[in-house]
Design a protein around this motif. Structure first.
Motif, short mmCIF file in Angstrom:
data_model
loop_
_atom_site.label_atom_id
_atom_site.label_comp_id
_atom_site.label_asym_id
_atom_site.label_seq_id
_atom_site.Cartn_x
_atom_site.Cartn_y
_atom_site.Cartn_z
N ALA A 246 0.80 -1.23 0.00
CA ALA A 246 0.00 0.00 0.00
C ALA A 246 0.83 1.28 0.00
CB ALA A 246 -0.97 0.02 1.17
N ILE A 247 2.16 1.15 0.05
CA ILE A 247 3.02 2.34 0.02
C ILE A 247 3.80 2.40 -1.28
CG2 ILE A 247 4.99 3.48 1.11
CD1 ILE A 247 4.04 2.30 3.76
N SER A 248 4.18 1.24 -1.79
CA SER A 248 5.06 1.18 -2.95
C SER A 248 4.76 -0.08 -3.76
CB SER A 248 6.51 1.16 -2.47
OG SER A 248 7.39 0.79 -3.49
N ASP A 249 5.13 -0.05 -5.03
CA ASP A 249 5.00 -1.25 -5.84
C ASP A 249 6.32 -2.01 -5.93
OD1 ASP A 249 6.39 0.43 -7.49
OD2 ASP A 249 5.04 0.23 -9.20
N THR A 250 7.29 -1.67 -5.08
CA THR A 250 8.58 -2.34 -5.05
C THR A 250 8.41 -3.76 -4.52
OG1 THR A 250 9.70 -0.24 -4.63
CG2 THR A 250 10.91 -2.25 -4.08
N THR A 251 9.00 -4.71 -5.23
CA THR A 251 8.94 -6.10 -4.77
C THR A 251 10.34 -6.62 -4.49
OG1 THR A 251 8.97 -6.90 -7.05
CG2 THR A 251 6.81 -6.65 -6.02
N THR A 252 10.39 -7.64 -3.64
CA THR A 252 11.65 -8.28 -3.29
C THR A 252 11.48 -9.79 -3.41
OG1 THR A 252 11.06 -8.37 -0.95
CG2 THR A 252 12.30 -6.45 -1.67
N TYR A 253 12.59 -10.47 -3.46
CA TYR A 253 12.60 -11.94 -3.50
C TYR A 253 13.27 -12.47 -2.24
CZ TYR A 253 11.47 -11.73 -8.48
OH TYR A 253 10.86 -11.51 -9.68
N ILE A 254 12.79 -13.57 -1.75
CA ILE A 254 13.44 -14.27 -0.63
C ILE A 254 14.01 -15.57 -1.20
CG2 ILE A 254 13.10 -15.47 1.56
CD1 ILE A 254 10.96 -13.41 2.22
N ALA A 255 15.28 -15.81 -0.95
CA ALA A 255 15.95 -17.01 -1.44
C ALA A 255 16.47 -17.81 -0.25
CB ALA A 255 17.10 -16.64 -2.36
N PHE A 256 16.29 -19.10 -0.31
CA PHE A 256 16.85 -20.02 0.67
C PHE A 256 18.03 -20.71 0.01
CE2 PHE A 256 12.46 -19.38 1.75
CZ PHE A 256 12.49 -19.22 3.13
N VAL A 257 19.23 -20.52 0.57
CA VAL A 257 20.44 -21.00 -0.07
C VAL A 257 21.36 -21.67 0.94
CG1 VAL A 257 20.36 -19.21 -1.87
CG2 VAL A 257 21.67 -18.82 0.20
N GLU A 258 22.24 -22.51 0.44
CA GLU A 258 23.36 -23.03 1.22
C GLU A 258 24.58 -22.22 0.82
OE1 GLU A 258 23.78 -27.24 0.64
OE2 GLU A 258 21.71 -27.62 1.29
#
Length: 85
Positions: A18-30
């Motif tokens: 509701a403030i921004s259309d910025t998106t992020t990704y979450i990655a699960f890594v070793e």
């Protein structure tokens, strides 16, 4: 730090609904290797490897974003995330 294996990348999610259309990704890594300081004047990131009990204490004493708080809580409680695919 070197990524050895990407276990899962979640679909993009909104950084501030509701403030921004910025998106992020979450990655699960070793990973292997250590952390380097990449903080800026606008943010403070204390990267490290923490035990469940240390994260329990951090949840009671430090500010978190809601997303990071949820991930930290799951880790501290020993809850498992199942990946399909």
């Amino acid at each position: 730090m070197k990524v050895c294996k990407i276990k899962k990348i979640l679909p993009p999610s909104f950084a501030a609904v509701a403030i921004s259309d910025t998106t992020t990704y979450i990655a699960f890594v070793e990973i292997e290797g250590g952390f380097e300081d990449h903080t800026s004047e606008n943010e403070q990131i204390d990267a490290g490897l923490y035990t469940r009990s240390q994260v329990h204490r951090l949840l009671e004493t430090e500010p978190f974003s809601s997303r990071a708080q949820m991930a930290a809580y799951y880790f501290a409680e020993g809850l498992e995330v199942c990946f399909r695919g």
